[in-house]
Motif scaffolding. Structure first.
Motif, PDB file in Angstrom:
ATOM      1  N   SER A  80     -25.349  30.877  17.253  1.00  0.00           N
ATOM      2  CA  SER A  80     -24.163  31.475  16.647  1.00  0.00           C
ATOM      3  C   SER A  80     -24.151  32.987  16.823  1.00  0.00           C
ATOM      4  CB  SER A  80     -24.080  31.133  15.160  1.00  0.00           C
ATOM      5  OG  SER A  80     -25.141  31.760  14.486  1.00  0.00           O
ATOM      6  N   VAL A  81     -22.930  33.493  17.017  1.00  0.00           N
ATOM      7  CA  VAL A  81     -22.702  34.934  17.147  1.00  0.00           C
ATOM      8  C   VAL A  81     -21.769  35.338  16.010  1.00  0.00           C
ATOM      9  CG1 VAL A  81     -21.795  36.779  18.621  1.00  0.00           C
ATOM     10  CG2 VAL A  81     -22.804  34.723  19.665  1.00  0.00           C
ATOM     11  N   THR A  82     -22.145  36.394  15.291  1.00  0.00           N
ATOM     12  CA  THR A  82     -21.278  36.919  14.240  1.00  0.00           C
ATOM     13  C   THR A  82     -20.854  38.332  14.618  1.00  0.00           C
ATOM     14  OG1 THR A  82     -22.481  35.652  12.584  1.00  0.00           O
ATOM     15  CG2 THR A  82     -21.109  37.458  11.774  1.00  0.00           C
ATOM     16  N   GLY A  83     -19.554  38.570  14.627  1.00  0.00           N
ATOM     17  CA  GLY A  83     -19.030  39.920  14.849  1.00  0.00           C
ATOM     18  C   GLY A  83     -18.532  40.470  13.528  1.00  0.00           C
ATOM     19  N   LEU A  84     -18.957  41.680  13.199  1.00  0.00           N
ATOM     20  CA  LEU A  84     -18.483  42.325  11.964  1.00  0.00           C
ATOM     21  C   LEU A  84     -17.777  43.623  12.321  1.00  0.00           C
ATOM     22  CD1 LEU A  84     -21.552  42.118   9.517  1.00  0.00           C
ATOM     23  CD2 LEU A  84     -19.704  40.453   9.835  1.00  0.00           C
ATOM     24  N   ASP A  85     -16.721  43.928  11.600  1.00  0.00           N
ATOM     25  CA  ASP A  85     -16.061  45.234  11.768  1.00  0.00           C
ATOM     26  C   ASP A  85     -15.380  45.574  10.440  1.00  0.00           C
ATOM     27  OD1 ASP A  85     -15.151  46.889  14.579  1.00  0.00           O
ATOM     28  OD2 ASP A  85     -14.069  47.370  12.726  1.00  0.00           O
ATOM     29  N   THR A  86     -15.345  46.873  10.141  1.00  0.00           N
ATOM     30  CA  THR A  86     -14.765  47.296   8.870  1.00  0.00           C
ATOM     31  C   THR A  86     -13.275  47.599   8.983  1.00  0.00           C
ATOM     32  OG1 THR A  86     -15.655  49.467   9.410  1.00  0.00           O
ATOM     33  CG2 THR A  86     -16.865  48.171   7.789  1.00  0.00           C
ATOM     34  N   ASP A  87     -12.705  47.392  10.178  1.00  0.00           N
ATOM     35  CA  ASP A  87     -11.270  47.636  10.362  1.00  0.00           C
ATOM     36  C   ASP A  87     -10.572  46.286  10.543  1.00  0.00           C
ATOM     37  OD1 ASP A  87      -9.320  50.125  11.755  1.00  0.00           O
ATOM     38  OD2 ASP A  87      -8.769  48.005  11.980  1.00  0.00           O
ATOM     39  N   HIS A  88      -9.620  45.999   9.672  1.00  0.00           N
ATOM     40  CA  HIS A  88      -9.047  44.646   9.703  1.00  0.00           C
ATOM     41  C   HIS A  88      -8.210  44.400  10.959  1.00  0.00           C
ATOM     42  CE1 HIS A  88      -4.873  45.561   8.452  1.00  0.00           C
ATOM     43  NE2 HIS A  88      -5.444  46.607   7.925  1.00  0.00           N
ATOM     44  N   ARG A  89      -7.606  45.463  11.537  1.00  0.00           N
ATOM     45  CA  ARG A  89      -6.848  45.230  12.785  1.00  0.00           C
ATOM     46  C   ARG A  89      -7.803  44.875  13.923  1.00  0.00           C
ATOM     47  NH1 ARG A  89      -2.235  49.167  14.643  1.00  0.00           N
ATOM     48  NH2 ARG A  89      -1.372  47.257  15.493  1.00  0.00           N
ATOM     49  N   MET A  90      -8.940  45.566  13.959  1.00  0.00           N
ATOM     50  CA  MET A  90      -9.938  45.253  14.999  1.00  0.00           C
ATOM     51  C   MET A  90     -10.378  43.790  14.875  1.00  0.00           C
ATOM     52  SD  MET A  90     -10.637  47.861  16.961  1.00  0.00           S
ATOM     53  CE  MET A  90     -10.490  49.650  16.998  1.00  0.00           C
ATOM     54  N   ILE A  91     -10.589  43.353  13.625  1.00  0.00           N
ATOM     55  CA  ILE A  91     -11.034  41.976  13.429  1.00  0.00           C
ATOM     56  C   ILE A  91      -9.939  40.990  13.864  1.00  0.00           C
ATOM     57  CG2 ILE A  91     -11.478  40.305  11.549  1.00  0.00           C
ATOM     58  CD1 ILE A  91     -13.959  41.809  12.632  1.00  0.00           C
ATOM     59  N   GLY A  92      -8.680  41.325  13.598  1.00  0.00           N
ATOM     60  CA  GLY A  92      -7.580  40.470  14.067  1.00  0.00           C
ATOM     61  C   GLY A  92      -7.612  40.349  15.591  1.00  0.00           C
ATOM     62  N   TRP A  93      -7.833  41.482  16.255  1.00  0.00           N
ATOM     63  CA  TRP A  93      -7.876  41.455  17.726  1.00  0.00           C
ATOM     64  C   TRP A  93      -9.116  40.720  18.224  1.00  0.00           C
ATOM     65  CZ3 TRP A  93      -6.422  47.249  17.374  1.00  0.00           C
ATOM     66  CH2 TRP A  93      -5.040  47.373  17.296  1.00  0.00           C
ATOM     67  N   ALA A  94     -10.234  40.893  17.506  1.00  0.00           N
ATOM     68  CA  ALA A  94     -11.450  40.165  17.904  1.00  0.00           C
ATOM     69  C   ALA A  94     -11.205  38.660  17.801  1.00  0.00           C
ATOM     70  CB  ALA A  94     -12.626  40.591  17.025  1.00  0.00           C
ATOM     71  N   ARG A  95     -10.489  38.247  16.756  1.00  0.00           N
ATOM     72  CA  ARG A  95     -10.179  36.801  16.622  1.00  0.00           C
ATOM     73  C   ARG A  95      -9.334  36.343  17.804  1.00  0.00           C
ATOM     74  NH1 ARG A  95      -9.710  37.535  10.603  1.00  0.00           N
ATOM     75  NH2 ARG A  95     -11.835  36.983  10.021  1.00  0.00           N
ATOM     76  N   GLU A  96      -8.375  37.177  18.220  1.00  0.00           N
ATOM     77  CA  GLU A  96      -7.563  36.809  19.386  1.00  0.00           C
ATOM     78  C   GLU A  96      -8.443  36.658  20.623  1.00  0.00           C
ATOM     79  OE1 GLU A  96      -4.255  39.460  20.142  1.00  0.00           O
ATOM     80  OE2 GLU A  96      -3.626  39.353  18.052  1.00  0.00           O
ATOM     81  N   SER A  97      -9.380  37.586  20.813  1.00  0.00           N
ATOM     82  CA  SER A  97     -10.275  37.503  21.984  1.00  0.00           C
ATOM     83  C   SER A  97     -11.093  36.220  21.932  1.00  0.00           C
ATOM     84  CB  SER A  97     -11.235  38.705  22.022  1.00  0.00           C
ATOM     85  OG  SER A  97     -10.545  39.907  22.121  1.00  0.00           O
ATOM     86  N   VAL A  98     -11.609  35.902  20.737  1.00  0.00           N
ATOM     87  CA  VAL A  98     -12.446  34.698  20.592  1.00  0.00           C
ATOM     88  C   VAL A  98     -11.636  33.459  20.953  1.00  0.00           C
ATOM     89  CG1 VAL A  98     -13.568  33.251  18.846  1.00  0.00           C
ATOM     90  CG2 VAL A  98     -14.039  35.708  18.920  1.00  0.00           C
ATOM     91  N   THR A  99     -10.367  33.424  20.525  1.00  0.00           N
ATOM     92  CA  THR A  99      -9.518  32.270  20.834  1.00  0.00           C
ATOM     93  C   THR A  99      -9.204  32.226  22.329  1.00  0.00           C
ATOM     94  OG1 THR A  99      -8.557  32.457  18.652  1.00  0.00           O
ATOM     95  CG2 THR A  99      -7.342  31.127  20.235  1.00  0.00           C
TER      96      THR A  99
END
Ligand SMILES: C[S@@+](CC[C@H](N)C(=O)[O-])C[C@H]1O[C@@H](n2cnc3c(N)ncnc32)[C@H](O)[C@@H]1O
Length: 279
Positions: A80-99
């Protein structure tokens, strides 16, 4: 809430406010392009880190992708890989990349790492890239990363050192703008040079350091990165230095002309990589 992470409340986190380059669509695009640029160097860093067949790894400050895709390949389908970020827009984009990339073994969370005393030593590897250069708290972050890995696990860090960032032929406008930007950037722009010492101070051993250099010609997007930073940091430059807006315009236009000359080469900041082990 997992013991290993601390939820960040939207808009209220000092850590979120700390990333001065912001979370605009342009910054997303810049970071994704940079992921491509740094992919071979990051892969070579991971080659030096022996992970167990089913590994649990962390990418702290993953931004819109970070090295989540590279880590996904290395932890195995059951890892498992966990990505953490304190900026919610970055996390939204990271979710898009993961998908988009169908990274089935990756999850991303809008969270910060807890302080060392609250950390659960659960990861085989904790990694961050271009996070410490943007923060005033590199030691605290490294201590938290070290606390989050199990005994025998690894910490890996990749950061720039602006020392090598020069244009050739040299120009006074480059040096002046670079010095002014270094003063308002928000973190230590020479942190790359300090990485081996910082990981040692964090109690890590078996330290291995390497570095990568890049050169740009006119037309390459990174050849004019200093000018892009001057645009992004314009307000801070005017607020925190003695420059007037006319002087700043004149400086950037002089530099723009110089960088546009057919033979002006830019040597990029040095990408310094350190990997170290927890006893
Ligand atoms: C320059 S970007 C690098 C993104 C990614 N690591 C990469 O190499 O493409 C820095 C990221 O760190 C995040 N960040 C800043 N401070 C943080 C902290 N204390 N904890 C987690 N993320 C943080 C920012 O929101 C931003 O997305």
């Amino acid at each position: 809430m997992s013991k290993a992470t601390t939820t960040v409340r939207d808009g209220s986190s000092p850590a979120a406010a700390e990333y001065l380059l912001g979370s605009s669509c342009a910054e997303r695009e810049r970071l994704l392009a940079q992921c491509e640029l740094l992919r071979p160097a990051s892969a070579s860093l991971l080659d030096t880190i022996p992970l167990p067949p089913i590994a649990r790894v962390l990418d702290l400050g993953c931004g819109p992708l970070g090295i989540l895709d590279l880590l996904s390949e290395r932890v195995g389908p059951a890892g498992s890989v966990t990505g953490l970020d304190t900026d919610h827009r970055m996390i939204g984009w990271a979710r898009e990349s993961v998908t988009e990339l169908a990274l089935g073994n990756v999850e991303v969370r809008h969270q910060a790492l807890p302080p060392p005393a609250a950390a659960e030593a659960r990861y085989d590897l904790a990694h961050c890239r271009l996070l410490l250069i943007n923060t005033t708290r590199p030691r605290r972050i490294l201590n938290s990363m070290a606390a989050s890995v199990r005994a025998g696990g690894w910490v890996a860090v990749q950061e720039f050192d602006w020392a090598t960032w020069q244009c050739d032929p040299p120009h006074p406008a480059w040096s002046r703008l670079k010095d002014l930007l270094a003063g308002v950037f928000g973190g230590d722009v020479h942190i790359g040079a300090r990485l081996p010492g910082l990981v040692r101070e964090a109690g890590l051993t078996d330290i291995r350091t390497s570095a990568h250099a890049y050169y740009w010609q006119p037309g390459d997007r990174y050849q004019t990165l200093l000018l892009s930073f001057a645009r992004l940091f314009r307000d801070r430059l005017l607020r925190h230095t003695t420059l007037t807006s006319e002087e700043l315009d004149s400086l950037t236009s002089t530099l723009h002309n110089h960088l546009g000359q057919p033979h002006t080469t830019v040597r990029e900041s040095l990408l310094v990589q350190v990997r170290a082990r927890k006893r």
